[in-house]
Write an enzyme that holds these catalytic residues in place. Structure first.
Site, mmCIF file in Angstrom:
data_model
loop_
_atom_site.group_PDB
_atom_site.id
_atom_site.type_symbol
_atom_site.label_atom_id
_atom_site.label_comp_id
_atom_site.label_asym_id
_atom_site.label_seq_id
_atom_site.Cartn_x
_atom_site.Cartn_y
_atom_site.Cartn_z
ATOM 1 N N HIS A 1 0.693 -1.408 -0.157
ATOM 2 C CA HIS A 1 0.531 0.007 0.300
ATOM 3 C C HIS A 1 0.804 1.035 0.136
ATOM 4 O O HIS A 1 1.851 1.078 0.963
ATOM 5 C CB HIS A 1 -0.592 -0.043 1.339
ATOM 6 C CG HIS A 1 -2.026 1.190 1.208
ATOM 7 N ND1 HIS A 1 -1.681 2.025 1.499
ATOM 8 C CD2 HIS A 1 -3.707 0.572 0.696
ATOM 9 C CE1 HIS A 1 -2.946 3.086 1.196
ATOM 10 N NE2 HIS A 1 -3.826 2.059 0.824
ATOM 11 N N ASP B 1 -8.072 -5.190 -0.837
ATOM 12 C CA ASP B 1 -8.223 -5.684 -2.189
ATOM 13 C C ASP B 1 -8.124 -7.530 -1.688
ATOM 14 O O ASP B 1 -8.546 -8.151 -2.792
ATOM 15 C CB ASP B 1 -7.868 -5.252 -3.178
ATOM 16 C CG ASP B 1 -7.888 -3.351 -4.075
ATOM 17 O OD1 ASP B 1 -7.871 -2.682 -3.027
ATOM 18 O OD2 ASP B 1 -9.177 -3.459 -4.011
HETATM 19 C C1 SDX Z 1 -5.542 0.154 -3.017
HETATM 20 O O1 SDX Z 1 -4.222 4.890 -1.751
HETATM 21 C C2 SDX Z 1 -5.425 4.463 -1.077
HETATM 22 O O2 SDX Z 1 -5.564 4.546 -0.457
HETATM 23 C C3 SDX Z 1 -5.752 2.361 -1.848
HETATM 24 C C4 SDX Z 1 -6.608 1.945 -2.050
HETATM 25 C C5 SDX Z 1 -8.108 3.406 -0.952
HETATM 26 O O3 SDX Z 1 -8.603 2.747 -0.526
HETATM 27 O O4 SDX Z 1 -8.494 3.938 -1.858
HETATM 28 O O5 SDX Z 1 -6.855 1.921 -0.223
HETATM 29 C C6 SDX Z 1 -7.053 1.230 -2.529
HETATM 30 O O6 SDX Z 1 -5.967 0.741 -4.246
HETATM 31 C C7 SDX Z 1 -5.199 0.035 -2.491
HETATM 32 C C8 SDX Z 1 -3.771 -1.102 -3.233
HETATM 33 C C9 SDX Z 1 -4.463 -2.220 -3.986
HETATM 34 N N1 SDX Z 1 -3.606 -2.175 -5.198
HETATM 35 C C10 SDX Z 1 -2.684 -3.552 -5.238
HETATM 36 O O7 SDX Z 1 -3.057 -4.616 -4.421
HETATM 37 C C11 SDX Z 1 -1.633 -3.291 -6.316
HETATM 38 C C12 SDX Z 1 -0.313 -4.213 -5.716
HETATM 39 N N2 SDX Z 1 0.732 -3.517 -4.505
HETATM 40 C C13 SDX Z 1 1.125 -2.647 -5.698
HETATM 41 O O8 SDX Z 1 1.815 -2.296 -6.739
HETATM 42 C C14 SDX Z 1 2.054 -1.797 -4.514
HETATM 43 O O9 SDX Z 1 2.118 -2.181 -3.171
HETATM 44 C C15 SDX Z 1 1.445 -0.731 -4.580
HETATM 45 C C16 SDX Z 1 0.745 0.108 -5.820
HETATM 46 C C17 SDX Z 1 -0.234 -0.335 -4.136
HETATM 47 C C18 SDX Z 1 1.615 0.572 -3.697
HETATM 48 O O10 SDX Z 1 2.751 0.822 -4.231
HETATM 49 P P1 SDX Z 1 4.552 2.143 -3.112
HETATM 50 O O11 SDX Z 1 3.792 2.131 -2.292
HETATM 51 O O12 SDX Z 1 4.415 2.356 -4.843
HETATM 52 O O13 SDX Z 1 6.022 0.780 -4.101
HETATM 53 P P2 SDX Z 1 6.502 0.547 -4.908
HETATM 54 O O14 SDX Z 1 6.083 0.311 -5.681
HETATM 55 O O15 SDX Z 1 7.306 1.869 -4.705
HETATM 56 O O16 SDX Z 1 6.931 -1.204 -3.959
HETATM 57 C C19 SDX Z 1 8.113 -0.971 -2.786
HETATM 58 C C20 SDX Z 1 9.104 -2.497 -3.545
HETATM 59 C C21 SDX Z 1 9.368 -2.851 -4.150
HETATM 60 O O17 SDX Z 1 10.551 -3.397 -4.300
HETATM 61 P P3 SDX Z 1 12.224 -2.774 -4.279
HETATM 62 O O18 SDX Z 1 11.844 -1.276 -5.650
HETATM 63 O O19 SDX Z 1 11.548 -1.636 -3.305
HETATM 64 O O20 SDX Z 1 12.710 -3.982 -4.711
HETATM 65 O O21 SDX Z 1 7.825 -2.649 -2.873
HETATM 66 C C22 SDX Z 1 7.646 -4.151 -3.609
HETATM 67 C C23 SDX Z 1 8.124 -2.968 -4.897
HETATM 68 O O22 SDX Z 1 8.233 -4.300 -5.946
HETATM 69 N N3 SDX Z 1 6.358 -4.521 -3.794
HETATM 70 C C24 SDX Z 1 5.989 -5.359 -4.351
HETATM 71 C C25 SDX Z 1 4.116 -5.235 -4.033
HETATM 72 N N4 SDX Z 1 4.123 -3.694 -3.571
HETATM 73 C C26 SDX Z 1 5.992 -3.696 -3.818
HETATM 74 N N5 SDX Z 1 6.554 -6.592 -4.805
HETATM 75 C C27 SDX Z 1 5.596 -7.626 -4.503
HETATM 76 N N6 SDX Z 1 3.790 -7.505 -4.367
HETATM 77 C C28 SDX Z 1 3.182 -6.138 -3.940
HETATM 78 N N7 SDX Z 1 2.186 -6.508 -4.032
#
Ligand code: SDX
Length: 431
Positions: A308, A365
């Site tokens: 998140h 989700d």
């Molecule tokens: C919602 O903003 C809100 O409030 C949203 C929400 C709402 O109610 O409106 O809560 C609803 O959108 C919930 C989120 C739903 N999305 C997902 O479940 C998709 C999967 N999650 C991600 O793609 C990710 O976690 C985000 C987009 C939600 C958050 O991304 P960030 O904070 O920008 O994190 P990042 O992409 O910078 O990742 C940080 C690290 C990375 O690894 P490194 O580069 O440090 O090695 O964490 C890893 C990412 O690769 N990572 C994941 C991951 N999410 C982040 N690795 C594996 N699986 C994941 N789900």
């Protein structure tokens, strides 16, 4: 308590006011920085930037706290229902019995959509993406109800109560209509029944047989929508505020929010979670193989429903929905192998250094799709269900923007990194 921050730029100190929120959060007010120093602040994706002051929702991502107008989400989930929580989020206080009755009545009176709007459905191919249909039809509401969508804050706010109730109610009706249209089924008309029961009727009643809601299903649907009702300045809510700040009416601003919500990293994640769980199931994997692939860092192999942008702890909504999964499926006598896979994935991830070190926990989700599937809602509609749930939050945020006495249009700056000045080269001299 610090009231200013000192920033030294090229040897010159700049005193910047410090703002303090209700819960003690701190912000440095940089509104004068560019004018005084020529510097802008850089914060790609605004992850560390407060775009507004808001009184609607408080989120503490480090401690997994979520409150709407001060009420903890756990208490609202336990004791409230979607329409009451929608009222709280929009108007700032829990409704008294008359206010709750009037709000529900207004939504029931405006649950139907203009029959001409049905032609917009017909303009789409049957297999059109539901969020694309929802965006277009919600956007058309500004054309069908022009007196409520004048693009003048004063007149639009004068009709706000009606517009807000219509928006929530009709978005619900349109989602059910999208389902009926995609499956070639006749549209149902709303009834004089509670919001969620009406949705299930609009979705599943047949000309020969009315859908009969059982209390457990109605309660589960209320819970799902309530838990999605608002969530601070997430991508879609910020979009609604951005579009609303231009003076755009509520319907148009909501359509923009629906567009933002449709992305797989935001509202599209609940659908992606179910597709992920189904793939794992179909491949005979118990999640072990998938977890390893999710650690590759490949954005296309993420553990959907995990991580998140704000929570660095368990999303409180995920904990509530995860518990409700067991209760609802047991009550409905449903055994869903995808729930077992989800639990195995969660258990494995919460012991895995990759996820723990990045503070990746289940978000709203991760389990929501399993409950919606148990209620008979098809995966294709999951993100549109998120839109129904989030509509009160979007509406409340639009109202904050529209009500600002000196509202400014949202207009961020940038850091230009393109080519420096160069002269035009006539075609004859280009190679
Ligand atoms: C919602 O903003 C809100 O409030 C949203 C929400 C709402 O109610 O409106 O809560 C609803 O959108 C919930 C989120 C739903 N999305 C997902 O479940 C998709 C999967 N999650 C991600 O793609 C990710 O976690 C985000 C987009 C939600 C958050 O991304 P960030 O904070 O920008 O994190 P990042 O992409 O910078 O990742 C940080 C690290 C990375 O690894 P490194 O580069 O440090 O090695 O964490 C890893 C990412 O690769 N990572 C994941 C991951 N999410 C982040 N690795 C594996 N699986 C994941 N789900």
């Amino acid at each position: 308590m610090a009231t200013t921050a000192t920033l030294t730029l090229e040897g010159k100190p700049y005193e910047l006011p410090v703002m303090t929120g209700t819960e003690g959060e701190k912000a440095i007010d940089v509104r004068q920085l560019r004018k005084e120093s020529g510097y802008v602040c850089y914060d790609q994706g605004y992850g560390n930037t407060g775009s507004c002051e808001s009184q609607i929702t408080y989120l503490d991502g480090d401690n997994g706290i979520l409150r709407h107008r001060g009420y903890p989400i756990e208490q609202l989930a336990e004791q409230s229902e979607f329409v009451e929580t929608a009222y709280l989020i929009i108007y700032g206080d829990l409704p008294n019995p008359k206010e709750r009755r009037d709000f529900g009545d207004l939504m029931r009176q405006h649950a139907a959509i203009d029959t001409q709007m049905l032609r917009i459905f017909e303009g789409f191919p049957r297999e059109a993406p539901p969020m694309g249909m929802l965006t277009s039809i919600v956007s058309s509401m500004a054309a069908y109800y022009p007196s409520l969508a004048t693009n003048n804050f004063e007149s639009d706010l004068a009709n706000f109560d009606l517009t807000a109730a219509m928006a929530i109610s009709k978005i619900r009706t349109i989602v059910a209509g999208v389902y009926r249209y995609r499956h070639g089924m006749p549209f149902n008309y709303p009834k004089d029944i509670p919001f969620c029961d009406n949705f299930l009727h609009l979705m599943f009643s047949e000309p020969y047989k009315d859908y009969v809601t059982i209390p457990e299903v109605s309660r589960a649907l209320n819970l799902i929508l309530l838990l999605h009702a608002d969530h601070e300045q997430n991508c879609s809510t910020s979009t609604v505020r951005m579009v609303g700040s231009s003076g755009a009416n509520l319907f148009t601003s909501l359509a923009a929010g629906i567009c933002a919500l449709s992305g797989p990293l935001h509202g599209g994640a609940n659908t992606a979670v179910m597709q992920m769980l189904q793939t794992i199931h179909d491949e005979g994997d118990d999640g072990t193989r998938f977890i390893e692939s999710a650690k590759s860092g490949d954005k296309n192999h993420r553990l959907m429903g995990f991580g998140h942008a704000v929570y660095r702890n368990y999303d409180p909504r995920a904990r509530i929905i995860g518990h409700a999964c067991d209760v609802v499926l047991n009550k409905l006598g449903i055994v869903d192998p995808l729930l077992d896979i989800a639990k195995k994935l969660e258990e494995a991830a919460l012991k895995d250094e990759y996820f723990l070190s990045r503070k990746l926990y289940p978000n709203v989700d991760f389990y929501s799709g399993i409950i919606m599937r148990a209620l008979g809602i098809p995966t294709e509609l999951f993100t549109t269900m998120f839109a129904i749930g989030r509509s009160p939050g979007w509406i409340a945020n639009w109202k904050e923007v529209a009500s600002q006495p000196k509202g400014r249009i949202y207009r961020p700056r940038q850091l230009y990194t393109g080519p420096v000045k160069r002269d035009y080269v006539p075609m004859a001299r280009r190679h």
